[in-house]
Design a protein around this motif. Sequence first.
Motif, mmCIF file in Angstrom:
data_model
loop_
_atom_site.group_PDB
_atom_site.id
_atom_site.type_symbol
_atom_site.label_atom_id
_atom_site.label_comp_id
_atom_site.label_asym_id
_atom_site.label_seq_id
_atom_site.Cartn_x
_atom_site.Cartn_y
_atom_site.Cartn_z
ATOM 1 N N UNK A 148 0.831 -1.212 0.000
ATOM 2 C CA UNK A 148 0.000 0.000 0.000
ATOM 3 C C UNK A 148 0.866 1.264 0.000
ATOM 4 N N UNK A 149 1.959 1.218 0.728
ATOM 5 C CA UNK A 149 2.913 2.324 0.727
ATOM 6 C C UNK A 149 2.312 3.656 1.098
ATOM 7 N N UNK A 150 2.509 4.630 0.221
ATOM 8 C CA UNK A 150 2.070 5.998 0.503
ATOM 9 C C UNK A 150 0.560 6.154 0.584
ATOM 10 N N UNK A 151 -0.181 5.185 0.051
ATOM 11 C CA UNK A 151 -1.641 5.263 0.166
ATOM 12 C C UNK A 151 -2.115 5.102 1.612
ATOM 13 N N UNK A 152 -1.200 4.797 2.518
ATOM 14 C CA UNK A 152 -1.515 4.741 3.945
ATOM 15 C C UNK A 152 -2.168 6.047 4.398
ATOM 16 N N UNK A 153 -1.776 7.141 3.769
ATOM 17 C CA UNK A 153 -2.269 8.474 4.156
ATOM 18 C C UNK A 153 -3.140 9.129 3.093
ATOM 19 N N UNK A 154 -3.672 8.323 2.182
ATOM 20 C CA UNK A 154 -4.552 8.847 1.144
ATOM 21 C C UNK A 154 -5.995 8.859 1.653
ATOM 22 N N UNK A 155 -6.646 10.014 1.661
ATOM 23 C CA UNK A 155 -8.052 10.063 2.077
ATOM 24 C C UNK A 155 -8.925 9.216 1.152
ATOM 25 N N UNK A 156 -9.879 8.504 1.749
ATOM 26 C CA UNK A 156 -10.791 7.646 0.988
ATOM 27 C C UNK A 156 -12.189 8.251 1.082
ATOM 28 N N UNK A 157 -12.706 8.786 -0.035
ATOM 29 C CA UNK A 157 -14.013 9.461 -0.010
ATOM 30 C C UNK A 157 -15.145 8.610 0.571
ATOM 31 N N UNK A 158 -15.164 7.317 0.284
ATOM 32 C CA UNK A 158 -16.237 6.448 0.786
ATOM 33 C C UNK A 158 -16.194 6.295 2.307
ATOM 34 N N UNK A 159 -15.095 6.712 2.925
ATOM 35 C CA UNK A 159 -14.941 6.644 4.380
ATOM 36 C C UNK A 159 -14.736 8.040 4.961
ATOM 37 N N UNK A 160 -15.558 8.976 4.481
ATOM 38 C CA UNK A 160 -15.531 10.358 4.964
ATOM 39 C C UNK A 160 -14.136 10.966 4.909
ATOM 40 N N UNK A 161 -13.389 10.589 3.864
ATOM 41 C CA UNK A 161 -12.020 11.063 3.640
ATOM 42 C C UNK A 161 -11.055 10.705 4.768
ATOM 43 N N UNK A 162 -11.407 9.678 5.539
ATOM 44 C CA UNK A 162 -10.467 9.158 6.527
ATOM 45 C C UNK A 162 -9.388 8.376 5.790
ATOM 46 N N UNK A 163 -8.260 8.148 6.454
ATOM 47 C CA UNK A 163 -7.167 7.399 5.860
ATOM 48 C C UNK A 163 -7.001 6.058 6.577
ATOM 49 N N UNK A 164 -6.266 5.179 5.947
ATOM 50 C CA UNK A 164 -5.938 3.900 6.574
ATOM 51 C C UNK A 164 -5.190 4.162 7.874
ATOM 52 N N UNK A 165 -4.256 5.081 7.831
ATOM 53 C CA UNK A 165 -3.475 5.414 9.022
ATOM 54 C C UNK A 165 -4.391 5.893 10.156
ATOM 55 N N UNK A 166 -5.364 6.699 9.835
ATOM 56 C CA UNK A 166 -6.309 7.188 10.833
ATOM 57 C C UNK A 166 -7.017 6.019 11.515
ATOM 58 N N UNK A 167 -7.511 5.049 10.718
ATOM 59 C CA UNK A 167 -8.237 3.923 11.318
ATOM 60 C C UNK A 167 -7.322 3.031 12.148
ATOM 61 N N UNK A 168 -6.083 2.860 11.715
ATOM 62 C CA UNK A 168 -5.142 2.079 12.509
ATOM 63 C C UNK A 168 -4.900 2.747 13.862
#
Length: 158
Positions: free
Chosen positions: A27-47
């Motif tokens: 996943x690399x840098x997408x760890x911090x990519x906002x995801x629109x379907x998740x209210x622009x939260x990131x993977x890092x945020x959920x972890x």
Amino acid sequence: MIQVLQKQYALLQGSREVVLNFIETQVGNDLNTPVPAFENKTICYLLEHNASCYFNWLAYFALKRPAGSLNDKGFTTVNQIRELYITADNIMTAFLENFQDKMEVPVNGIHSRSGQVSVTPLQLFTHVLTHEFHHKGQILTMCRLLGHIPPDTDVVRF
């Protein structure tokens, strides 16, 4: 009972490690990519959110350790997240040691978001594990939405 709970937590740790390895290597840098379907939260945020559940319920509420906050700490790398989970693992170890003979004895206190609460350590243990697995599913969905096909992290592994 405590040995079963320790084994169950070890299974969760194994699943978590598969997720973290996948994120780190694929996943690399997408760890911090906002995801629109998740209210622009990131993977890092959920972890980070997952780890905070261990802090809030086990350390601060059950073990009565001084409250702290993980919010806005600036976790942006898998290594930082791994360090956070090492602390969560240490909290779980202390929690299980402290309550090993009283898993059905209610713990009472005030939770920052829930107010006055009375729950057993077994309920707290169940809550933090199911909470992590719930968000793990969301994290893997976020990975898919970002174009990364995750590995199996559950039954096939066990």
